[in-house]
Write an enzyme that holds these catalytic residues in place. Structure first.
Site, PDB file in Angstrom:
ATOM      1  N   ILE A  16       0.905  -1.147  -0.177  1.00  0.00           N
ATOM      2  CA  ILE A  16       0.096   0.070  -0.073  1.00  0.00           C
ATOM      3  C   ILE A  16       0.796   1.265   0.013  1.00  0.00           C
ATOM      4  CG2 ILE A  16      -1.628   1.007   1.129  1.00  0.00           C
ATOM      5  CD1 ILE A  16      -2.585  -1.474   2.760  1.00  0.00           C
ATOM      6  N   ASP A  76       9.106   7.713  -1.202  1.00  0.00           N
ATOM      7  CA  ASP A  76       8.585   8.648  -1.990  1.00  0.00           C
ATOM      8  C   ASP A  76       8.299   7.991  -3.275  1.00  0.00           C
ATOM      9  OD1 ASP A  76       7.470  10.982  -3.289  1.00  0.00           O
ATOM     10  OD2 ASP A  76       9.159  12.399  -2.475  1.00  0.00           O
ATOM     11  N   ASN A 103      -2.358   3.981  -3.693  1.00  0.00           N
ATOM     12  CA  ASN A 103      -3.311   4.795  -2.823  1.00  0.00           C
ATOM     13  C   ASN A 103      -2.597   6.271  -2.978  1.00  0.00           C
ATOM     14  OD1 ASN A 103      -5.216   5.789  -0.912  1.00  0.00           O
ATOM     15  ND2 ASN A 103      -3.127   6.252   0.159  1.00  0.00           N
ATOM     16  N   TYR A 169      -5.139  18.340 -10.735  1.00  0.00           N
ATOM     17  CA  TYR A 169      -5.448  17.512 -10.077  1.00  0.00           C
ATOM     18  C   TYR A 169      -6.632  16.281 -11.122  1.00  0.00           C
ATOM     19  CZ  TYR A 169      -7.644  14.064  -6.697  1.00  0.00           C
ATOM     20  OH  TYR A 169      -7.810  13.067  -6.006  1.00  0.00           O
ATOM     21  N   LYS A 173      -5.986  12.510 -12.521  1.00  0.00           N
ATOM     22  CA  LYS A 173      -6.967  11.342 -12.117  1.00  0.00           C
ATOM     23  C   LYS A 173      -7.391  10.921 -13.380  1.00  0.00           C
ATOM     24  CE  LYS A 173      -6.226  11.039  -7.796  1.00  0.00           C
ATOM     25  NZ  LYS A 173      -5.441   9.654  -7.214  1.00  0.00           N
ATOM     26  N   VAL A 202     -14.249  12.829   0.167  1.00  0.00           N
ATOM     27  CA  VAL A 202     -13.872  11.806   1.317  1.00  0.00           C
ATOM     28  C   VAL A 202     -13.290  12.890   2.437  1.00  0.00           C
ATOM     29  CG1 VAL A 202     -12.684  10.216   2.154  1.00  0.00           C
ATOM     30  CG2 VAL A 202     -13.218   9.971  -0.218  1.00  0.00           C
TER      31      VAL A 202
END
Length: 275
Positions: A16, A76, A103, A169, A173, A202
């Site tokens: 993760i 990183d 993630n 952003y 995505k 979120v």
């Protein structure tokens, strides 16, 4: 028979990224409860260790006799050299990864095109896109060699519909969505699964980072509604990973009830309240 079969995750090794907080941290704890082993990556070593400790406690309290091995590694994902050297830091008994959860990602600023700092553009693409691709390339080679594996990418409602003040952003995505879709099509004739999780609003550190540490501005993003939580998204990630081997949840699009698009959000308080 239960529709959630956690036994499918027993002894699986899950890697993760961005595991030091928010969705990554919640996902780590849930996988630990299900009896999985964990490789947790993030830039913040202290916060990452705290998540590793919480995952270890969750595993112990679950009573599951399988899994429970946890490696926390400061890394990183925007640094290609660090990704290339990843296996040097992973314990030998955890190098056969079964599930990759990409993630790590963030947004910085709400400036519009023409006023966006070059550094913000570069760092968002380096983490959200290039880091995700580099790590996936590394893992997919191994998945192909073992003819098994699952790539789970964190996309966003912003990858489905752009909005003002989020051009960079949204672009990152959209790139994640395109990459995930292409990867799915490249691997359709293998047992390797590809899932993109696409959350709406979120409430995590996400907005605090976007507003450069201004918590009051971040809190206003969620005014008048019940947003999703990190736990909500973690449950969907673990759910997708626990499906039978012949089932692939290619896209999971998740919104709070008060949201329909990035800009269509009901803030009147008329929508469903949280349990």
């Amino acid at each position: 028979m239960s529709v959630f079969n956690a036994s499918r995750l027993l002894g699986k090794t899950v890697l993760i990224t961005g595991a030091s907080a928010g969705i990554g941290a919640a996902t780590a704890v849930l996988f630990a409860k299900a009896g999985s082993n964990l490789i947790l990556l993030a830039r913040r070593a202290d916060a990452l260790q705290a998540v590793a400790n919480a995952a270890a406690i969750a595993h112990k309290e679950s009573g599951v006799q399988s899994g429970g091995k946890i490696a926390s590694i400061q890394l990183d994902v925007s640094d290609k050299a660090q990704i290339a050297a990843l296996w040097d830091k992973v314990p030998a008994d955890l190098r056969n990864v079964d599930i990759l959860v990409n993630n790590a990602g963030f947004v910085k600023g709400v400036e519009r095109v023409g006023d966006i700092a070059s550094e913000d553009i570069e760092t968002m693409f380096a983490t959200n896109v290039l880091g995700l691709i580099s790590l996936t390339q590394l893992l997919v080679k191994d998945f192909k060699a073992r003819n098994a594996g699952h790539v789970i990418n964190l996309g966003s409602v912003a990858g489905r519909e752009p909005y003002p003040g989020g051009s960079i952003y949204c672009a990152t995505k959209h790139a994640v969505r395109a990459f995930s879709g292409a990867l799915l099509r490249e691997l359709y004739n293998t047992p390797i699964r590809v899932t993109e999780i696409q959350p709406g609003l979120v409430e995590t550190e996400f907005s605090i980072v976007r507003f450069r540490g201004d918590k009051s501005a971040a809190d206003k993003v969620y005014d008048g509604l019940v947003p999703l939580t990190a736990q909500d998204i973690a449950e969907e990630i673990v759910w997708a990973a626990s499906r039978p081997p012949h089932v692939n949840l290619a896209e999971v699009f998740i919104l709070p009830v008060a949201q329909a698009t990035p800009v269509l959000v009901d803030r009147t308080g008329a929508t469903i309240t949280k349990e």
